[in-house]
Enzyme design. Structure first.
Site, PDB file in Angstrom:
ATOM      1  N   CYS A 142      89.193  97.645  21.757  1.00 11.95           N
ATOM      2  CA  CYS A 142      88.468  98.907  21.161  1.00 11.95           C
ATOM      3  C   CYS A 142      88.134  99.836  22.357  1.00 11.95           C
ATOM      4  O   CYS A 142      87.597  99.034  23.487  1.00 11.95           O
ATOM      5  CB  CYS A 142      87.368  98.675  20.534  1.00 11.95           C
ATOM      6  SG  CYS A 142      86.602 100.118  19.739  1.00 11.95           S
ATOM      7  N   ASP A 197      85.734 101.355  22.808  1.00 11.92           N
ATOM      8  CA  ASP A 197      84.041 101.474  22.883  1.00 11.92           C
ATOM      9  C   ASP A 197      83.712 101.106  24.105  1.00 11.92           C
ATOM     10  O   ASP A 197      84.249 100.042  24.961  1.00 11.92           O
ATOM     11  CB  ASP A 197      83.413 100.302  22.160  1.00 11.92           C
ATOM     12  CG  ASP A 197      81.862 100.534  21.872  1.00 11.92           C
ATOM     13  OD1 ASP A 197      81.389 100.538  22.694  1.00 11.92           O
ATOM     14  OD2 ASP A 197      81.561 100.768  20.618  1.00 11.92           O
ATOM     15  N   ARG A 238      80.984  99.972  25.419  1.00 11.85           N
ATOM     16  CA  ARG A 238      80.237  98.656  25.701  1.00 11.85           C
ATOM     17  C   ARG A 238      81.121  97.581  25.845  1.00 11.85           C
ATOM     18  O   ARG A 238      80.612  96.496  25.903  1.00 11.85           O
ATOM     19  CB  ARG A 238      79.235  98.701  24.669  1.00 11.85           C
ATOM     20  CG  ARG A 238      78.378  99.813  24.422  1.00 11.85           C
ATOM     21  CD  ARG A 238      77.622  99.659  23.317  1.00 11.85           C
ATOM     22  NE  ARG A 238      78.657  99.988  21.984  1.00 11.85           N
ATOM     23  CZ  ARG A 238      78.095 100.172  20.673  1.00 11.85           C
ATOM     24  NH1 ARG A 238      76.926  99.786  20.276  1.00 11.85           N
ATOM     25  NH2 ARG A 238      78.791 100.207  19.898  1.00 11.85           N
ATOM     26  N   HIS A 270      85.126  94.039  18.092  1.00 14.02           N
ATOM     27  CA  HIS A 270      83.940  93.697  18.494  1.00 14.02           C
ATOM     28  C   HIS A 270      82.854  94.104  16.995  1.00 14.02           C
ATOM     29  O   HIS A 270      83.229  94.887  16.328  1.00 14.02           O
ATOM     30  CB  HIS A 270      83.162  94.657  19.710  1.00 14.02           C
ATOM     31  CG  HIS A 270      83.238  96.014  19.452  1.00 14.02           C
ATOM     32  ND1 HIS A 270      82.164  96.515  19.158  1.00 14.02           N
ATOM     33  CD2 HIS A 270      84.391  96.933  19.307  1.00 14.02           C
ATOM     34  CE1 HIS A 270      82.681  98.028  18.979  1.00 14.02           C
ATOM     35  NE2 HIS A 270      83.846  98.021  19.175  1.00 14.02           N
ATOM     36  N   CYS A 275      81.279  97.833  15.363  1.00 15.60           N
ATOM     37  CA  CYS A 275      82.259  99.029  15.835  1.00 15.60           C
ATOM     38  C   CYS A 275      82.319 100.164  14.992  1.00 15.60           C
ATOM     39  O   CYS A 275      82.336 100.110  13.793  1.00 15.60           O
ATOM     40  CB  CYS A 275      83.767  98.319  15.445  1.00 15.60           C
ATOM     41  SG  CYS A 275      85.001  99.382  16.158  1.00 15.60           S
TER      42      CYS A 275
END
Ligand code: CO
Length: 231
Positions: free
Chosen positions: A42, A44, A46, A98, A101
Protein backbone atom coordinates in the site's frame (compact mmCIF):
# COMPACT_ATOMS: atom_id res chain seq x y z
CA UNK A 1 10.76 25.46 -1.28
CA UNK A 2 12.36 25.85 2.15
CA UNK A 3 10.64 22.67 3.29
CA UNK A 4 12.02 20.79 0.31
CA UNK A 5 15.46 22.22 0.91
CA UNK A 6 15.38 20.40 4.24
CA UNK A 7 14.78 17.14 2.37
CA UNK A 8 17.76 17.76 0.10
CA UNK A 9 19.94 18.39 3.14
CA UNK A 10 18.68 15.17 4.70
CA UNK A 11 19.51 13.33 1.47
CA UNK A 12 23.07 14.70 1.47
CA UNK A 13 23.60 13.64 5.09
CA UNK A 14 22.14 10.17 4.37
CA UNK A 15 24.45 9.63 1.39
CA UNK A 16 27.44 10.76 3.45
CA UNK A 17 26.59 8.34 6.26
CA UNK A 18 26.32 5.43 3.83
CA UNK A 19 29.65 6.21 2.15
CA UNK A 20 31.30 6.58 5.54
CA UNK A 21 30.22 3.07 6.49
CA UNK A 22 30.81 1.54 3.04
CA UNK A 23 32.81 3.67 0.55
CA UNK A 24 31.92 1.41 -2.43
CA UNK A 25 28.19 1.23 -1.70
CA UNK A 26 26.87 3.52 -4.46
CA UNK A 27 29.51 2.43 -6.98
CA UNK A 28 28.27 -1.15 -6.60
CA UNK A 29 24.62 -0.10 -6.93
CA UNK A 30 25.28 1.81 -10.16
CA UNK A 31 26.52 -1.29 -11.91
CA UNK A 32 23.61 -3.56 -10.97
CA UNK A 33 20.41 -4.09 -9.03
CA UNK A 34 19.87 -7.66 -8.00
CA UNK A 35 16.80 -7.89 -5.77
CA UNK A 36 15.38 -11.26 -4.81
CA UNK A 37 12.01 -9.85 -3.85
CA UNK A 38 9.15 -7.89 -5.37
CA UNK A 39 7.10 -6.10 -2.73
CA UNK A 40 3.58 -5.07 -3.73
CA UNK A 41 2.23 -2.92 -0.93
CA UNK A 42 0.00 0.00 0.00
CA UNK A 43 1.12 3.60 -0.62
CA UNK A 44 0.41 4.38 3.04
CA UNK A 45 3.31 6.42 4.48
CA UNK A 46 3.32 4.25 7.61
CA UNK A 47 4.19 1.13 5.63
CA UNK A 48 7.56 1.84 3.99
CA UNK A 49 8.76 -1.31 2.27
CA UNK A 50 12.54 -1.31 2.73
CA UNK A 51 12.47 -0.13 6.34
CA UNK A 52 9.97 -2.76 7.49
CA UNK A 53 12.06 -5.68 6.28
CA UNK A 54 15.31 -3.86 7.04
CA UNK A 55 16.70 -4.10 3.48
CA UNK A 56 19.17 -1.81 1.74
CA UNK A 57 18.73 -0.04 -1.61
CA UNK A 58 19.13 -2.62 -4.36
CA UNK A 59 17.60 -5.46 -2.33
CA UNK A 60 13.87 -4.93 -2.85
CA UNK A 61 11.90 -4.17 -6.02
CA UNK A 62 8.81 -2.23 -5.00
CA UNK A 63 5.38 -1.44 -6.36
CA UNK A 64 2.90 0.45 -4.20
CA UNK A 65 -0.61 1.80 -4.74
CA UNK A 66 -3.68 2.59 -2.67
CA UNK A 67 -4.86 -0.66 -1.08
CA UNK A 68 -2.13 -2.93 -2.55
CA UNK A 69 -4.35 -3.78 -5.51
CA UNK A 70 -3.23 -6.04 -8.36
CA UNK A 71 -5.71 -5.67 -11.20
CA UNK A 72 -5.32 -7.60 -14.43
CA UNK A 73 -6.21 -4.42 -16.35
CA UNK A 74 -3.52 -2.35 -14.59
CA UNK A 75 -0.60 -2.11 -17.03
CA UNK A 76 1.53 -0.49 -14.34
CA UNK A 77 1.33 -3.37 -11.85
CA UNK A 78 1.42 -6.01 -14.57
CA UNK A 79 4.54 -4.56 -16.18
CA UNK A 80 6.26 -4.30 -12.78
CA UNK A 81 5.57 -8.01 -12.25
CA UNK A 82 6.81 -8.85 -15.75
CA UNK A 83 10.00 -6.79 -15.34
CA UNK A 84 10.65 -8.31 -11.90
CA UNK A 85 10.38 -11.83 -13.29
CA UNK A 86 11.88 -11.54 -16.75
CA UNK A 87 14.67 -9.02 -16.15
CA UNK A 88 15.45 -9.21 -12.43
CA UNK A 89 14.53 -12.86 -11.82
CA UNK A 90 13.05 -12.22 -8.39
CA UNK A 91 12.31 -15.38 -6.44
CA UNK A 92 9.57 -14.06 -4.22
CA UNK A 93 6.61 -11.74 -4.71
CA UNK A 94 4.89 -10.60 -1.54
CA UNK A 95 1.59 -8.77 -1.52
CA UNK A 96 1.64 -6.80 1.71
CA UNK A 97 -1.55 -5.35 3.13
CA UNK A 98 -1.94 -3.59 6.44
CA UNK A 99 -4.60 -3.11 9.09
CA UNK A 100 -6.36 0.26 9.29
CA UNK A 101 -5.92 0.74 5.55
CA UNK A 102 -7.80 3.85 4.39
CA UNK A 103 -8.46 2.28 1.00
CA UNK A 104 -10.02 -0.80 2.59
CA UNK A 105 -12.00 1.38 5.00
CA UNK A 106 -13.42 3.52 2.19
CA UNK A 107 -14.25 0.43 0.12
CA UNK A 108 -15.97 -1.35 3.02
CA UNK A 109 -18.08 1.67 3.91
CA UNK A 110 -18.74 2.54 0.26
CA UNK A 111 -17.54 6.08 0.92
CA UNK A 112 -17.76 8.03 -2.32
CA UNK A 113 -14.41 9.73 -2.97
CA UNK A 114 -15.27 10.87 -6.46
CA UNK A 115 -13.43 10.54 -9.72
CA UNK A 116 -10.92 7.84 -10.46
CA UNK A 117 -10.43 6.99 -6.77
CA UNK A 118 -13.85 5.33 -6.73
CA UNK A 119 -12.98 3.32 -9.83
CA UNK A 120 -9.74 2.22 -8.16
CA UNK A 121 -11.42 1.22 -4.90
CA UNK A 122 -14.00 -0.79 -6.82
CA UNK A 123 -11.32 -3.49 -6.97
CA UNK A 124 -11.47 -3.77 -3.16
CA UNK A 125 -15.28 -3.51 -3.17
CA UNK A 126 -15.29 -6.54 -5.43
CA UNK A 127 -13.33 -8.43 -2.76
CA UNK A 128 -15.91 -7.35 -0.16
CA UNK A 129 -18.77 -8.48 -2.41
CA UNK A 130 -17.09 -11.80 -3.06
CA UNK A 131 -16.83 -12.47 0.69
CA UNK A 132 -19.96 -10.65 1.86
CA UNK A 133 -21.35 -13.55 3.92
CA UNK A 134 -18.14 -13.85 5.86
CA UNK A 135 -17.95 -10.10 6.43
CA UNK A 136 -21.64 -9.82 7.38
CA UNK A 137 -21.14 -12.55 9.99
CA UNK A 138 -18.64 -10.34 11.81
CA UNK A 139 -20.65 -7.96 14.01
CA UNK A 140 -17.85 -5.70 15.21
CA UNK A 141 -16.84 -3.03 12.76
CA UNK A 142 -13.10 -2.97 13.47
CA UNK A 143 -12.97 -6.76 13.16
CA UNK A 144 -14.90 -6.65 9.89
CA UNK A 145 -12.47 -4.10 8.53
CA UNK A 146 -9.45 -6.14 9.66
CA UNK A 147 -10.96 -9.22 8.03
CA UNK A 148 -11.38 -7.34 4.74
CA UNK A 149 -7.72 -6.22 4.95
CA UNK A 150 -6.75 -9.91 5.16
CA UNK A 151 -9.17 -11.02 2.43
CA UNK A 152 -7.90 -8.24 0.18
CA UNK A 153 -4.33 -9.49 0.59
CA UNK A 154 -5.52 -12.97 -0.30
CA UNK A 155 -7.41 -11.90 -3.42
CA UNK A 156 -4.67 -9.57 -4.67
CA UNK A 157 -2.06 -12.28 -4.12
CA UNK A 158 -4.27 -14.68 -6.10
CA UNK A 159 -4.43 -12.05 -8.85
CA UNK A 160 -0.62 -12.10 -8.89
CA UNK A 161 -0.69 -15.92 -9.17
CA UNK A 162 -3.10 -15.73 -12.11
CA UNK A 163 -1.24 -12.94 -13.91
CA UNK A 164 0.29 -13.73 -17.30
CA UNK A 165 3.92 -13.03 -16.24
CA UNK A 166 3.65 -15.31 -13.19
CA UNK A 167 1.96 -18.12 -15.13
CA UNK A 168 4.65 -17.83 -17.81
CA UNK A 169 7.39 -17.94 -15.18
CA UNK A 170 5.94 -21.07 -13.59
CA UNK A 171 5.49 -22.77 -16.97
CA UNK A 172 9.19 -22.06 -17.70
CA UNK A 173 10.06 -23.74 -14.39
CA UNK A 174 11.35 -20.47 -12.92
CA UNK A 175 11.55 -20.69 -9.11
CA UNK A 176 9.01 -18.24 -7.72
CA UNK A 177 6.83 -18.13 -4.62
CA UNK A 178 3.95 -15.69 -4.15
CA UNK A 179 3.14 -14.73 -0.56
CA UNK A 180 0.36 -12.85 1.20
CA UNK A 181 1.48 -10.83 4.20
CA UNK A 182 -0.18 -8.35 6.47
CA UNK A 183 1.41 -5.58 8.52
CA UNK A 184 0.26 -4.35 11.89
CA UNK A 185 0.82 -0.64 12.44
CA UNK A 186 0.48 -1.04 16.21
CA UNK A 187 3.60 -3.18 16.71
CA UNK A 188 5.49 -3.02 13.40
CA UNK A 189 5.13 -6.76 12.81
CA UNK A 190 4.46 -8.58 9.56
CA UNK A 191 2.70 -11.91 9.49
CA UNK A 192 1.46 -14.45 6.98
CA UNK A 193 -2.15 -14.19 5.89
CA UNK A 194 -2.60 -17.80 4.83
CA UNK A 195 -1.19 -17.82 1.32
CA UNK A 196 2.09 -19.05 -0.12
CA UNK A 197 2.15 -20.49 -3.66
CA UNK A 198 5.07 -21.91 -5.65
CA UNK A 199 3.38 -23.46 -8.69
CA UNK A 200 0.06 -23.62 -10.58
CA UNK A 201 -0.91 -27.00 -9.06
CA UNK A 202 -1.07 -25.39 -5.63
CA UNK A 203 -3.77 -23.02 -6.91
CA UNK A 204 -6.38 -25.81 -6.94
CA UNK A 205 -8.81 -25.12 -4.13
CA UNK A 206 -6.40 -22.58 -2.67
CA UNK A 207 -8.85 -19.72 -2.17
CA UNK A 208 -11.15 -21.93 -0.10
CA UNK A 209 -8.26 -23.25 2.03
CA UNK A 210 -6.76 -19.81 2.52
CA UNK A 211 -10.10 -18.31 3.59
CA UNK A 212 -10.55 -21.18 6.04
CA UNK A 213 -7.10 -20.49 7.45
CA UNK A 214 -7.90 -16.80 7.91
CA UNK A 215 -11.20 -17.59 9.64
CA UNK A 216 -9.65 -20.33 11.81
CA UNK A 217 -6.84 -18.07 12.96
CA UNK A 218 -9.26 -15.29 13.85
CA UNK A 219 -11.57 -17.68 15.76
CA UNK A 220 -8.63 -19.16 17.66
CA UNK A 221 -7.42 -15.73 18.73
CA UNK A 222 -10.86 -14.56 19.77
CA UNK A 223 -11.53 -17.81 21.66
CA UNK A 224 -8.39 -17.24 23.70
CA UNK A 225 -9.65 -13.78 24.56
CA UNK A 226 -6.67 -12.26 22.81
CA UNK A 227 -6.87 -9.15 20.76
CA UNK A 228 -6.55 -10.19 17.17
CA UNK A 229 -4.39 -7.78 15.24
CA UNK A 230 -6.64 -5.19 13.73
CA UNK A 231 -4.56 -2.06 14.07
CO1 CO B 1 -3.41 1.17 3.01
Amino acid sequence: MEDLHELLLRNARWAERIVEADPQFFKRLVSQQNPEYLWIGCSDSRVPANEIVDLQPGELFVHRNVGNVVAHSDVNAQSVIQFALEVLNVRHIMVVGHYRCSGVHAALHRQPLGGVADAWLSHIREVADQHDELLDAEPLEHRREALLCELNVLEQALNVCHSVPVRNAWSRGQPLTVHGWIYRLGDGRLRHSGLSVSNTRQLDGLRHKAVETIVRMRRAYYAQGQTMPSR
